[in-house]
Design a protein around this motif. Structure first.
Motif, PDB file in Angstrom:
ATOM      1  N   GLY A  45      24.963   0.380   4.999  1.00 31.39           N
ATOM      2  CA  GLY A  45      24.902  -0.042   3.242  1.00 31.39           C
ATOM      3  C   GLY A  45      26.170   0.111   3.009  1.00 31.39           C
ATOM      4  N   SER A  46      26.188  -0.409   1.470  1.00 26.05           N
ATOM      5  CA  SER A  46      27.270  -0.163   0.399  1.00 26.05           C
ATOM      6  C   SER A  46      27.250   1.050   0.257  1.00 26.05           C
ATOM      7  CB  SER A  46      27.881  -1.013   0.047  1.00 26.05           C
ATOM      8  OG  SER A  46      27.352  -1.733  -0.210  1.00 26.05           O
ATOM      9  N   GLY A  47      27.710   1.659  -0.919  1.00 33.39           N
ATOM     10  CA  GLY A  47      27.144   2.731  -2.111  1.00 33.39           C
ATOM     11  C   GLY A  47      26.887   4.334  -1.632  1.00 33.39           C
ATOM     12  N   GLY A  48      27.091   5.320  -1.796  1.00 32.60           N
ATOM     13  CA  GLY A  48      26.378   6.472  -1.324  1.00 32.60           C
ATOM     14  C   GLY A  48      27.437   7.430  -1.605  1.00 32.60           C
ATOM     15  N   MET A  49      26.713   8.261  -1.301  1.00 29.98           N
ATOM     16  CA  MET A  49      28.185   9.849  -1.065  1.00 29.98           C
ATOM     17  C   MET A  49      28.505   9.763   0.224  1.00 29.98           C
ATOM     18  SD  MET A  49      29.829  12.443  -1.933  1.00 29.98           S
ATOM     19  CE  MET A  49      29.239  13.389  -2.999  1.00 29.98           C
ATOM     20  N   PRO A  50      29.683  10.004   1.012  1.00 23.75           N
ATOM     21  CA  PRO A  50      31.158   9.448   0.364  1.00 23.75           C
ATOM     22  C   PRO A  50      30.807   8.381  -0.219  1.00 23.75           C
ATOM     23  CG  PRO A  50      31.437  10.500   2.771  1.00 23.75           C
ATOM     24  CD  PRO A  50      30.247  10.742   2.349  1.00 23.75           C
ATOM     25  N   SER A  51      32.440   7.850  -0.272  1.00 24.65           N
ATOM     26  CA  SER A  51      32.560   5.858  -0.282  1.00 24.65           C
ATOM     27  C   SER A  51      33.254   5.834   0.736  1.00 24.65           C
ATOM     28  CB  SER A  51      33.621   5.850  -1.598  1.00 24.65           C
ATOM     29  OG  SER A  51      33.710   4.457  -1.873  1.00 24.65           O
ATOM     30  N   SER A  52      32.950   5.420   1.886  1.00 21.60           N
ATOM     31  CA  SER A  52      33.382   5.219   3.038  1.00 21.60           C
ATOM     32  C   SER A  52      34.756   3.994   2.845  1.00 21.60           C
ATOM     33  CB  SER A  52      32.639   4.199   3.550  1.00 21.60           C
ATOM     34  OG  SER A  52      32.026   3.143   3.512  1.00 21.60           O
ATOM     35  N   HIS A  53      34.085   3.228   2.088  1.00 25.08           N
ATOM     36  CA  HIS A  53      35.307   2.554   1.024  1.00 25.08           C
ATOM     37  C   HIS A  53      36.465   3.195   0.929  1.00 25.08           C
ATOM     38  CE1 HIS A  53      32.050  -0.901   0.530  1.00 25.08           C
ATOM     39  NE2 HIS A  53      33.604  -1.765   1.028  1.00 25.08           N
ATOM     40  N   THR A  54      36.226   3.864  -0.169  1.00 22.38           N
ATOM     41  CA  THR A  54      38.273   4.991  -0.280  1.00 22.38           C
ATOM     42  C   THR A  54      38.154   5.576   0.795  1.00 22.38           C
ATOM     43  OG1 THR A  54      37.098   4.826  -2.647  1.00 22.38           O
ATOM     44  CG2 THR A  54      38.176   6.808  -2.028  1.00 22.38           C
ATOM     45  N   SER A  55      37.478   5.835   1.768  1.00 20.95           N
ATOM     46  CA  SER A  55      38.195   7.141   3.017  1.00 20.95           C
ATOM     47  C   SER A  55      38.583   6.167   4.068  1.00 20.95           C
ATOM     48  CB  SER A  55      36.630   7.281   4.115  1.00 20.95           C
ATOM     49  OG  SER A  55      35.787   8.248   3.149  1.00 20.95           O
ATOM     50  N   HIS A 113       2.847  -9.433 -15.822  1.00 27.59           N
ATOM     51  CA  HIS A 113       1.812 -10.725 -16.676  1.00 27.59           C
ATOM     52  C   HIS A 113       2.248 -11.629 -15.972  1.00 27.59           C
ATOM     53  CE1 HIS A 113       2.252  -6.576 -19.750  1.00 27.59           C
ATOM     54  NE2 HIS A 113       3.096  -7.221 -20.231  1.00 27.59           N
ATOM     55  N   LYS A 114       3.228 -12.417 -15.454  1.00 26.15           N
ATOM     56  CA  LYS A 114       3.045 -13.047 -14.725  1.00 26.15           C
ATOM     57  C   LYS A 114       4.047 -12.713 -13.093  1.00 26.15           C
ATOM     58  CE  LYS A 114       4.995 -18.008 -15.397  1.00 26.15           C
ATOM     59  NZ  LYS A 114       5.648 -18.373 -15.893  1.00 26.15           N
ATOM     60  N   PRO A 115       3.405 -13.243 -12.399  1.00 25.03           N
ATOM     61  CA  PRO A 115       3.793 -13.474 -11.185  1.00 25.03           C
ATOM     62  C   PRO A 115       5.531 -14.376 -10.618  1.00 25.03           C
ATOM     63  CG  PRO A 115       1.959 -13.962 -10.716  1.00 25.03           C
ATOM     64  CD  PRO A 115       1.931 -13.878 -12.204  1.00 25.03           C
ATOM     65  N   LEU A 116       6.211 -13.506 -10.623  1.00 23.05           N
ATOM     66  CA  LEU A 116       8.480 -14.305 -10.285  1.00 23.05           C
ATOM     67  C   LEU A 116       8.435 -14.549  -9.127  1.00 23.05           C
ATOM     68  CD1 LEU A 116       9.901 -12.560 -12.930  1.00 23.05           C
ATOM     69  CD2 LEU A 116       8.327 -14.848 -13.763  1.00 23.05           C
ATOM     70  N   GLY A 117       7.655 -13.533  -8.385  1.00 27.86           N
ATOM     71  CA  GLY A 117       7.869 -14.215  -6.381  1.00 27.86           C
ATOM     72  C   GLY A 117       9.836 -13.307  -6.176  1.00 27.86           C
ATOM     73  N   GLU A 118      10.179 -12.665  -7.327  1.00 23.76           N
ATOM     74  CA  GLU A 118      12.043 -12.528  -7.433  1.00 23.76           C
ATOM     75  C   GLU A 118      11.883 -11.436  -6.105  1.00 23.76           C
ATOM     76  OE1 GLU A 118      14.322 -13.990  -8.149  1.00 23.76           O
ATOM     77  OE2 GLU A 118      12.754 -15.795  -9.335  1.00 23.76           O
ATOM     78  N   GLU A 119      13.298 -11.367  -6.256  1.00 20.16           N
ATOM     79  CA  GLU A 119      13.219 -10.155  -4.574  1.00 20.16           C
ATOM     80  C   GLU A 119      14.083  -9.146  -5.824  1.00 20.16           C
ATOM     81  OE1 GLU A 119      15.870 -10.924  -1.599  1.00 20.16           O
ATOM     82  OE2 GLU A 119      14.751 -12.525  -0.246  1.00 20.16           O
ATOM     83  N   LYS A 120      14.099  -8.025  -4.913  1.00 16.92           N
ATOM     84  CA  LYS A 120      15.010  -6.966  -6.060  1.00 16.92           C
ATOM     85  C   LYS A 120      16.106  -6.836  -5.282  1.00 16.92           C
ATOM     86  CE  LYS A 120      11.718  -3.179  -7.730  1.00 16.92           C
ATOM     87  NZ  LYS A 120      11.904  -1.488  -7.542  1.00 16.92           N
ATOM     88  N   LEU A 121      16.992  -6.912  -6.786  1.00 18.38           N
ATOM     89  CA  LEU A 121      18.540  -6.892  -6.567  1.00 18.38           C
ATOM     90  C   LEU A 121      18.696  -5.587  -6.246  1.00 18.38           C
ATOM     91  CD1 LEU A 121      19.538  -8.218  -9.816  1.00 18.38           C
ATOM     92  CD2 LEU A 121      19.194  -9.603  -8.123  1.00 18.38           C
ATOM     93  N   LYS A 122      19.979  -5.529  -5.043  1.00 15.42           N
ATOM     94  CA  LYS A 122      20.106  -4.557  -4.870  1.00 15.42           C
ATOM     95  C   LYS A 122      21.217  -3.431  -5.090  1.00 15.42           C
ATOM     96  CE  LYS A 122      23.014  -3.099  -0.692  1.00 15.42           C
ATOM     97  NZ  LYS A 122      24.460  -2.876   0.331  1.00 15.42           N
ATOM     98  N   GLU A 123      21.048  -2.316  -5.558  1.00 15.83           N
ATOM     99  CA  GLU A 123      20.945  -1.370  -6.525  1.00 15.83           C
ATOM    100  C   GLU A 123      22.235  -0.552  -5.963  1.00 15.83           C
ATOM    101  OE1 GLU A 123      17.389   0.656  -8.706  1.00 15.83           O
ATOM    102  OE2 GLU A 123      16.804  -1.443  -8.864  1.00 15.83           O
ATOM    103  N   LEU A 124      22.128   0.056  -5.397  1.00 13.62           N
ATOM    104  CA  LEU A 124      23.256   1.144  -4.569  1.00 13.62           C
ATOM    105  C   LEU A 124      24.119   0.169  -3.524  1.00 13.62           C
ATOM    106  CD1 LEU A 124      24.150   3.574  -4.323  1.00 13.62           C
ATOM    107  CD2 LEU A 124      22.257   3.567  -2.335  1.00 13.62           C
ATOM    108  N   ILE A 125      25.246  -0.685  -4.659  1.00 17.05           N
ATOM    109  CA  ILE A 125      26.012  -0.862  -4.321  1.00 17.05           C
ATOM    110  C   ILE A 125      27.466  -0.723  -4.838  1.00 17.05           C
ATOM    111  CG2 ILE A 125      25.377  -3.168  -3.990  1.00 17.05           C
ATOM    112  CD1 ILE A 125      26.473  -4.799  -7.435  1.00 17.05           C
ATOM    113  N   GLY A 126      27.940   0.398  -5.734  1.00 16.63           N
ATOM    114  CA  GLY A 126      29.487   0.583  -6.083  1.00 16.63           C
ATOM    115  C   GLY A 126      28.929   2.435  -6.129  1.00 16.63           C
ATOM    116  N   HIS A 127      29.761   3.356  -6.726  1.00 12.55           N
ATOM    117  CA  HIS A 127      29.976   4.703  -6.219  1.00 12.55           C
ATOM    118  C   HIS A 127      30.480   5.286  -7.125  1.00 12.55           C
ATOM    119  CE1 HIS A 127      30.232   4.312  -1.995  1.00 12.55           C
ATOM    120  NE2 HIS A 127      30.961   3.448  -1.982  1.00 12.55           N
TER     121      HIS A 127
END
Length: 147
Positions: A45-55, A113-127
């Motif tokens: 996965g992306s995001g989180g400590m430490p940044s593997s992209h930066t490493s 209020h009204k079911p949308l059936g939407e998937e949650k977006l990935k939040e952990l993508i940055g640092h």
């Protein structure tokens, strides 16, 4: 086959891959400590400590600098590349993650209020800048150990 042996003998590539591997492994360990559960998806996965992209990119730039010289064109290219990746990790991708959080809250509020059936977006993508700094330090250390 000789081609593969030459790739695996590339010290610059090996130090970069090692820095990435250690950073991703640390994410699993820190996630286990924080959440008290083993989450192996953190390894890819992306995001989180430490940044593997930066490493990855700081190990690359440090290795190139040590081998080809700090005044070489190849070091300048690697350094510029590393700075762009680090800026993107802490800036653009982090902002996209924050937007995903807000959109997920909006979707959840609307769906009550009204079911949308939407998937949650990935939040952990940055640092955070701290995660990028930790990744940079890790990459430089690994490169200095291996080169």
């Amino acid at each position: 086959m000789n081609f593969l042996l030459k790739i695996w003998a590339n010290r610059v590539l090996l130090s970069s891959l090692t820095a990435w591997f250690i950073a991703q492994s640390l994410k699993i360990c820190l996630s286990l400590y924080k959440d008290k559960k083993l989450d192996l998806t953190r390894f890819v996965g992306s995001g989180g400590m430490p940044s593997s992209h930066t490493s990855f990119v700081t190990a690359l730039a440090t290795s190139v600098g040590k081998i080809n010289g700090w005044d070489s064109s190849s070091f300048a290219i690697a350094l510029c590349f590393a700075l762009v990746v680090m800026y993107d990790a802490a800036g653009v991708r982090r902002a996209a993650g924050n937007q995903a959080k807000v959109l997920n809250i909006i979707i959840e509020d609307i769906s009550q209020h009204k079911p949308l059936g939407e998937e949650k977006l990935k939040e952990l993508i940055g640092h955070t800048p701290k995660e990028v700094l930790a990744g940079a330090i890790l990459g430089i250390i690994i490169s200095n150990i291996m080169i």
